[in-house]
Structure formats: C-alpha cells, structure tokens
Design an enzyme around this catalytic site. Structure first.
Site: not given
Ligand SMILES: Cc1cc2nc3c(=O)[nH]c(=O)nc-3n(C[C@H](O)[C@H](O)[C@H](O)COP(=O)(O)OP(=O)(O)OC[C@H]3O[C@@H](n4cnc5c(N)ncnc54)[C@H](O)[C@@H]3O)c2cc1C
Length: 640
Positions: A49, A52, A337, A408
C-alpha cells in the site's frame, strides 16, 4: 480475561531538545550504511500500500536488496487505492494561516491528547516533502485556476490543507508509489512476490530475520530471510466484519508478530467514520465510505421532529436541524470524525434518524449546488456522487445523501518507537499497521500523510541505523523450522475440523458482537459481555468451522478461516484494552465517562499513556508509556 502489569516503557528513542530540531537531530545521529554495504543487506517489506510501496521503492533506490510481498495479484491493488478524499500537508498555499506548527497542534488535539508530540511534529514537518515527491512522480493533484495545487478542508482543521485528486487521491498516490516500485523491480533491487500471504515471523537470536509465507496460488509454504523485516500490512477494522475497509484487510501479519514479541498498542482505538452509506440488509458484507471531503459543501441535518417520515424535500427549512452547525458553530460540519459520528448516533437515538430503521442522517448538497452550480460540485465530487447513486439508486444532485457512521480505521497497531521499530529488534512497522501518530482519533486525510511519511522519509533513515550493524549472519535453523511447523499445523487444524459453519458466518457474528459491545459506545457491562462471549464463539469456531478444499491449491475459504481465527484473538485484546481504559478519549467512548454535554471525558491523571500489550503464555501484560505534552497544553477538546 486476566492481565498483569509489566514495567513502564520509558525510552521511545525520540531525541530531546526543541521539538522542531528533533527529527534533524535523529537523522544526523543515525548511523549510515555505505553504498557498497547496502547491496549486502536484505530487507523484507510486507505490504505494497502507500506505506509499504513507498518504503520498498525508496529502500530499493537506496541500494538495499528488497523483497516485497502482498496478497493481492498486483501491488497497486492494496487497500490504499480506496482512499478518496485527500492528503494533508502544511504547505499553506492558501495563505490561510497554516503552518507546520498548526498541523502539529491540530493533530495532537484531534487525537484527543493521546499521541506523542515528537512523532506528530515530525509528521507535520515531513508532510510538505510528500507533496513535492508525489508531484515529481506526476501524481495529478487537483489544481486551481492559477496553476497552484488546490486544497480543501477536512475535519478538525480550520484551514484548507488537504491536497486531492478528485475522489481518487489514494489511487493516484498509489500509482505514483507503484511506478517508483516497479522502477526498482526493473532495476533489480526489489523482487516482487504477489499473492503471497505472510503467516509467521521468523525471530532468530532475538532479531526479526524473515517470514514464512504461503503461495496463495499453489499453496506452497516458503521461507524468506532478511536482515530486517518491515510490516506495512494495514489496519484491522475488518474485525467488525462490516467496515469501509477492503474485504481482504486483516490482522494476521501484525497479530503473528505480536505473538512473537511485538507489543500491541492501544488496540481499542477504532475510528468510526461519520459519512458512510447506511447498512441496507442482513446479507451485506461491505460498507461504503462517502468521503469526508463531502462535508466541505454538504450540510448534515435531520428533521426537528421525531419519526418524521416526510420526504426531505417536503421538510421546510425551519423544521430541519443542522445539528453539527448548531452544536459546534466554530467547526460546523467539519468537526472531527469521532465527534460527528457520536452526534449522528445521538440524533438517531432520539428518534430523529432518517431512512429504513431510522439509522441515517442527511448530507445535503442543495445549498452548494445553488451557490456553486452543479458543474462545480460535479468537478469536485462527481465520482463519489456516481458511486452513491449506483449503490442506493438515489441521485444526490436531487435528493440528499443518507449517511451513517461505520468502522473505518484503526488507530491502534503494533507499538513502535520513534524509529518505527517494534519491540522485536529488526522488526519495523509503518502505515496503518503501527499505532504511532494519531492518538485516540485520526483526523481525515492524515493516514495517507502518515503512510507516505513513514515509507518515503522516516523508515529509510531509521532502518539504516539498525542495518549499519548488519549483515546479521545465518538464521537459526531451529527458529525457522519452528515457525514453519506452526504455520503448517494451523492450516492442518483448520482443514481437519470439518464442521458445519463457514468462516464467514463466524466472522459476521464476531463483527456484530464487536459493533454492539465494543463499537461507537462501550460500557463496562457491554465489554464484559463481549469478553465472555468471544472465547465461547472461538471455541465453537475451532469445533465447527468448515473449510472446504485443500491446502495445496488456491483456497479462499482457508485464507479466510486463518484470518478469522486471528480476529478472535485480536477482538479479545481490543475489549480488554477498552475495559481497562475507563476514560473516554477520541474514538474510544466509554459511556460512563462523558461530560454534561455528552462529549468524551478524558482522565488525564490516570490515562495519559499509551497502553502497550505484551503477549505471553500467561496472558496479556500491560506496559504503559507515559505521554508528556510540553508544547500543546492538554485541555478538554472543544470545537464549539
Ligand atoms: C474507503 C476509504 C477511504 C479512505 N480515504 C482516505 C483519505 O482520503 N485520506 C487518508 O488519509 N486516508 C484515507 N483512508 C485511510 C487510508 O486509506 C489507509 O489508512 C491507508 O491507505 C493504509 O495504507 P497502508 O499502506 O498502511 O496499508 P494498505 O493500503 O491497507 O496495504 C496493506 C498491504 O499489506 C499487504 N498485506 C497485509 N497482510 C498481509 C499478509 N499477511 N501477507 C502479505 N501481505 C499482506 C496487503 O496485500 C497490502 O499490500 C481511507 C480508508 C478507506 C477504507
């Protein structure tokens, strides 16, 4: 569930001195790794994401050998792609009084004084670099007429600091990070492992040294080694079954790391987002967010009268209650929120909710359309309006949207120090998977900011300090074998139960229980009920779950069952954490602790700390990390 208290956490590794100099100081004191040595160091990054993806790309660019993992078929399908509204940064392009200090202040206050000042200040500092980085990658942020990047407002702020790309900000930012990642894949510094699920962490000689993964297509169990492991595996809101998270989001990676020694911080801090499409029936498995950005122009209201069944257009102005504007005149529809969610719940509890079951409030664009014109509204929010219409069959240009709060985001996550390192040396945790910067309530548009700050700027510096002592030599064979056996045993156990209920049906029941007893409002009684019921349901799961298929093939039921099993354990810790924290703060609302106006009432004397839980065979051990506020005075939050 019994727990004991362990020693306090005293050192988070944040440098002392003036807050604006701390990150500079840390960067300077961090050991460097020379370019030739970087090639000899291996780093595993789980998750592609925004956190990462940006971390793996940057570490690859720096010259480390990176292995990147995700369970989707492409890194760019990580849940981050769903992010709609925007990303905060203290650029002050508008000249409306924003600054690094103000972003810092808003975030500490917005988190209800339960976040670390040092981390939040760094986040605000780095925020400005993120926008430059993304623009350089070609991320198509919205621009205003003069050519500058446009901004809009998000909750908990009186300035306009949210950069956006229509309602697809996460997607566009993720494409930027993905391009950078693919560039490194082509350059040979990053190897990509899609459709691989991390099922265990290898800890050898006290250090995180690798992971055990399952190839989700063939079922093969693989071992991967490294000098450091980074978890960027996202949040665990899906413990509630119904949430706005992508269906795949789960807790397995961080829960496994927790079982291997990483403390879990503030698990009960959950964000309930005020503007989601209401639940429409029993068979629903997903909730849809309507971005907070809509509250820039949409006005939230309910009828003044209880049980008013008139169509919204038939309710005259004087019989409408724009309750956020009424109760919080200073911030109006843009209160944070947690506050907006509870206010919606309160008016629905009073019997003034709208739509089926009375669980909804209006988000009305009539005035914005009259003021700005339909075209302007469409430009800003067109894709969100379209999404709403496709799901509900109602056209929000003509009738107000109906919205209701939904799970959320999770502010809790693995505990990390200032370097983003967990309590397991060599295990770093970034993005939503850690607990670091948002305290008890995250402000809108700050998750993307934190994920990218961690991935592009913070981790690449701090991990070097750790890796400078590497490479760490051979990995202990026994530790690897043990981890692999644990994985195989769990899979065998899941497949051998052969009961009658699907993993999904257990998940749905667990989620309902969590929503009812540990959701928007929690009480001692409800939490005790949950803590009684979860072990019973878990026992039934292990006696009666039905996992079809085999381990040696693509098997989504098996994947799901493994994730649900971990959700049970996490749910229990969440309820315990919520029970122990007898104050209300941010998204954690204990009904017993509220002020005369029904707002969250903190207990700073007893709870101005992070609760970091250690997993032990004798049950959870609570370690407290005291939170000190040198710069922002702790006050009862007010948005009036
Ligand atoms: C609908 C929605 C809208 C949003 N809009 C906003 C916004 O406008 N602005 C804002 O700041 N935030 C927003 N958020 C929050 C934000 O999107 C997330 O907090 C953020 O994108 C998380 O990013 P991340 O890289 O931490 O994880 P993620 O994007 O969730 O990525 C997780 C990664 O880990 C991998 N993974 C997980 N477990 C495993 C495993 N066991 N083995 C291998 N791979 C694994 C997955 O494959 C994925 O690649 C929103 C959230 C939602 C739900």
């Amino acid at each position: 569930m019994k727990y004991t208290e362990g020693p306090e956490i005293r050192d988070t590794k944040a440098p002392a001195g003036p807050i604006e100099e701390r990150w500079e100081k840390r960067k300077f004191s961090a050991k460097l790794v020379n370019p030739a040595n970087k090639r000899k160091l291996n780093v595993i990054v789980v998750g592609t994401g925004l956190a990462g993806g940006s971390a793996a790309a940057t570490l690859g660019e720096l010259g480390y050998n990176v292995k990147s993992f995700c369970y989707q078929d492409s890194p760019r399908r990580a849940h981050s792609i769903a992010a709609q509204g925007g990303i905060n940064a203290a650029k002050n392009y508008r000249g409306d009084g924003d600054s690094i200090y103000r972003l810092f202040y808003d975030t500490v206050k917005g988190g209800d004084f339960r976040a670390r000042e040092s981390n939040v200040y760094r986040l605000a500092q780095v925020s400005v670099n993120i926008i430059d980085q993304a623009v350089a990658q070609g991320v198509p942020f919205a621009r205003e007429y003069g050519g500058l990047l446009d901004t809009r407002s998000f909750g908990g702020a009186q300035v306009s600091r949210t950069f956006y790309a229509r309602g697809q900000t996460g997607q566009q930012l993720l494409l930027g990070a993905y391009q950078a990642l693919e560039r490194q894949v082509a350059a040979g510094t990053v190897t990509m492992h899609t459709r691989h699920e991390m099922l265990d962490l290898i800890v050898s000689d006290g250090r995180a040294r690798g992971i055990i993964v399952r190839d989700m297509v063939t079922g093969e169990i693989e071992r991967h080694y490294a000098d450091a492991v980074v978890l960027a595996t996202g949040g665990y809101g899906n413990v509630f079954f119904l949430s706005t998270n992508a269906k795949g989001c789960n807790t397995t990676a961080i829960w496994r790391a927790h079982e291997r020694g990483a403390y879990f911080a503030n698990p009960c801090y959950t964000q309930i987002h005020p503007t989601c499409i209401p639940v429409s029936g029993e068979y629903q498995s997903k909730l849809t967010l309507m971005s907070e950005s809509l509250r820039n122009d949409g006005r939230v209201w309910v009828p003044l009268l209880k049980n008013d069944t008139r169509a919204p257009g038939d309710i005259p102005e004087e019989e409408r209650d724009y309750y956020l504007e009424r109760i919080y005149p200073a911030f109006g529809n843009l209160v944070p929120r947690d506050i907006a969610s509870r206010a919606a719940k309160n008016v629905c509890d009073e019997g003034r909710g709208v739509g089926p079951g009375g669980l909804g409030v209006y988000l009305d664009f009539r005035d914005a359309i009259n003021r700005l014109g339909r075209d302007a509204v469409e430009k800003k929010y067109g894709n969100l309006f379209e999404m709403y219409e496709r799901i509900t069959g109602e056209n929000p240009y003509d009738v107000p949207m109906r919205i209701y709060p939904a799970v959320h985001y999770t502010m809790g996550g693995l505990w990390v120090d200032y370097d983003l390192q967990s309590t397991v040396p060599g295990l770093f945790v970034i993005g939503e998977a850690n607990f670091s910067d948002h305290g008890a309530n995250r402000l809108g548009a700050s998750a993307l900011m934190q994920g990218l700050a961690d991935g592009y700027f913070v981790l690449p510096t701090t991990i070097g300090d750790y890796l400078a002592a590497g490479p760490f030599g051979d990995v202990d064979e026994e530790a690897v074998a043990e981890a692999e056996i644990r994985v195989r045993n769990k899979i065998d156990r899941l497949l051998s139960v052969n009961g009658t209920r699907t993993p999904d049906s257990f998940h749905r029941e667990l989620g309902k229980l969590m929503w009812d007893y540990c959701g928007m409002e929690r009480t001692e009684e409800s939490l005790r009920k949950a803590l009684d019921r979860i072990p019973e349901l878990r026992a039934e799961f292990w006696q009666n779950v039905k996992v079809t298929g085999t381990a040696e093939e693509l098997n989504q039921v098996l994947e799901k069952a493994g994730r649900v099993a971990d959700f049970f354990d996490l749910a229990e810790l969440m309820c315990l954490d919520a029970l122990v924290r007898t104050e209300s703060c941010g998204g954690h609302f204990r009904a017993e602790s509220q002020d005369a106006d029904g707002e969250a009432l903190r207990d700073d004397e007893n709870f101005a700390h992070v609760s970091a839980w250690e997993h032990t065979p004798d049950g959870p051990v609570l370690h407290k990390e005291a939170l000190e506020y040198e710069y922002v005075k702790m006050t009862q939050r007010s948005y009036k």
